[in-house]
Design a protein around this motif. Structure first.
Motif, mmCIF file in Angstrom:
data_model
loop_
_atom_site.group_PDB
_atom_site.id
_atom_site.type_symbol
_atom_site.label_atom_id
_atom_site.label_comp_id
_atom_site.label_asym_id
_atom_site.label_seq_id
_atom_site.Cartn_x
_atom_site.Cartn_y
_atom_site.Cartn_z
ATOM 1 N N ARG A 55 0.702 -1.295 0.012
ATOM 2 C CA ARG A 55 0.061 -0.086 -0.010
ATOM 3 C C ARG A 55 1.039 1.379 -0.086
ATOM 4 N NH1 ARG A 55 -4.640 1.091 4.647
ATOM 5 N NH2 ARG A 55 -5.091 2.990 4.177
ATOM 6 N N MET A 59 1.416 4.473 -3.026
ATOM 7 C CA MET A 59 1.514 5.679 -2.528
ATOM 8 C C MET A 59 2.740 6.300 -2.832
ATOM 9 S SD MET A 59 -0.422 5.557 1.003
ATOM 10 C CE MET A 59 -0.241 7.454 1.562
ATOM 11 N N ASN A 146 -16.224 17.048 -1.601
ATOM 12 C CA ASN A 146 -16.018 16.365 -2.741
ATOM 13 C C ASN A 146 -14.887 15.489 -2.561
ATOM 14 O OD1 ASN A 146 -14.465 15.697 -5.587
ATOM 15 N ND2 ASN A 146 -15.747 17.306 -6.480
ATOM 16 N N GLU A 147 -15.268 14.108 -2.648
ATOM 17 C CA GLU A 147 -14.304 13.007 -2.251
ATOM 18 C C GLU A 147 -13.256 13.043 -3.158
ATOM 19 O OE1 GLU A 147 -16.672 9.363 -2.033
ATOM 20 O OE2 GLU A 147 -18.046 10.125 -0.205
ATOM 21 N N GLU A 148 -13.406 13.112 -4.261
ATOM 22 C CA GLU A 148 -12.107 13.025 -5.519
ATOM 23 C C GLU A 148 -11.054 13.990 -4.854
ATOM 24 O OE1 GLU A 148 -11.784 10.720 -7.547
ATOM 25 O OE2 GLU A 148 -13.924 9.780 -7.015
ATOM 26 N N TYR A 149 -11.337 15.265 -4.653
ATOM 27 C CA TYR A 149 -10.478 16.241 -4.212
ATOM 28 C C TYR A 149 -9.751 15.767 -2.867
ATOM 29 C CZ TYR A 149 -12.326 19.505 -7.665
ATOM 30 O OH TYR A 149 -12.695 20.201 -8.821
ATOM 31 N N MET A 150 -10.501 15.345 -1.870
ATOM 32 C CA MET A 150 -9.963 14.986 -0.935
ATOM 33 C C MET A 150 -9.072 13.604 -1.010
ATOM 34 S SD MET A 150 -10.412 16.751 1.868
ATOM 35 C CE MET A 150 -9.643 15.508 2.760
ATOM 36 N N GLU A 151 -9.425 12.498 -1.847
ATOM 37 C CA GLU A 151 -8.440 11.739 -2.253
ATOM 38 C C GLU A 151 -7.270 12.161 -2.776
ATOM 39 O OE1 GLU A 151 -8.228 7.495 -5.123
ATOM 40 O OE2 GLU A 151 -10.143 8.640 -4.522
ATOM 41 N N VAL A 152 -7.253 12.889 -3.780
ATOM 42 C CA VAL A 152 -5.900 13.591 -4.413
ATOM 43 C C VAL A 152 -5.128 14.519 -3.282
ATOM 44 C CG1 VAL A 152 -5.153 15.461 -5.909
ATOM 45 C CG2 VAL A 152 -7.161 13.712 -6.500
ATOM 46 N N SER A 154 -4.968 13.913 -0.111
ATOM 47 C CA SER A 154 -4.466 12.914 0.800
ATOM 48 C C SER A 154 -3.174 12.331 0.292
ATOM 49 C CB SER A 154 -5.443 11.753 1.189
ATOM 50 O OG SER A 154 -4.928 11.097 2.142
ATOM 51 N N ARG A 155 -3.194 12.146 -0.865
ATOM 52 C CA ARG A 155 -2.122 11.576 -1.792
ATOM 53 C C ARG A 155 -1.025 12.585 -1.597
ATOM 54 N NH1 ARG A 155 -5.392 9.790 -5.743
ATOM 55 N NH2 ARG A 155 -4.510 11.176 -7.406
ATOM 56 N N ASP A 158 0.793 13.026 2.026
ATOM 57 C CA ASP A 158 1.600 12.408 2.575
ATOM 58 C C ASP A 158 2.968 12.385 2.090
ATOM 59 O OD1 ASP A 158 0.208 10.769 4.377
ATOM 60 O OD2 ASP A 158 -0.853 9.838 2.683
#
Length: 213
Positions: A55, A59, A146-152, A154-155, A158
């Motif tokens: 995982r 990332m 917006n879940e897609e923005y939050m996923e980006v 987060s990546r 990190d």
């Protein structure tokens, strides 16, 4: 707890602990991470550790080298610049969209985070401040709902936090400047001048670029 649930918990624990050591700067780029070392450190078998490493490789935080093992990923200046540009685009968009549109609960969360940032600075706890910095910016992007923005986001964070932490280690006085810029951004978001919010975000993120380049 079922065996399946236990395995999921172990994988998540391994993932979070290893990631914390990398993002926190304990294990710098190029550090070799043997499965034996991680197994002893975490007190678990190699199976959940391998899952966590897979995982983390996805990332971009570790690199699995054939016949060599696992190494903490070293970030090139090119990669850092790519993260910088992506984060800048995302956060300026969020600032423009959210200015003057958020409710009291949103600002209460920001204020609570700022209070904790202040406490971390008083305690000279850079690792804690870096995590709070991450949360502050994530809350702003989270305001877009917006879940897609939050996923980006987060990546990006990190990886970008490795760079952010270096700026604070190089110059601890930057902590004071950083929290003051956060406070100014919070006030701008509560106002009606979206252009001001965007300029504050740009200046805030630009500092990292100045340090690294």
């Amino acid at each position: 707890m079922s065996r399946q649930e236990g395995n999921v918990t172990l994988r998540e624990t391994a993932f979070q602990v290893i990631k914390k050591h990398i993002v926190g700067g304990d294990w710098t780029g190029g550090t070799f991470l043997s499965e034996k070392f991680l197994s002893e450190l975490l007190g678990m078998s190699k199976t959940p550790i391998r899952s966590a490493l897979d995982r983390l490789e996805m990332m971009g935080l570790v690199k699995l080298a054939p016949k060599q093992g696992v190494f903490v990923q070293e970030l090139s200046l090119k990669k850092i610049l790519e993260f910088y540009e992506l984060r800048l685009s995302l956060e300026t968009y969020a600032a423009r969209k959210l200015t003057g549109r958020m409710d009291a609960a949103f600002f209460q969360r920001l204020d609570a985070n700022l209070a904790l940032q202040d406490e971390a600075i008083r305690q000279d706890d850079i690792s804690r401040y870096v995590e709070l910095d991450r949360e502050f910016h994530a809350m702003i992007v989270g305001g877009l709902d917006n879940e897609e923005y939050m996923e980006v986001m987060s990546r990006i964070q990190d990886k970008f936090l490795l760079v952010v932490r270096m700026t604070f280690v190089k110059n601890k006085r930057r902590l004071i400047g950083s929290i003051e810029e956060h406070r100014q951004l919070r006030q701008a978001l509560a106002g009606q001048d979206a252009a001001l919010s965007v300029r504050l975000v740009e200046a805030h993120i630009e500092y990292v670029k100045k340090i690294m380049f």
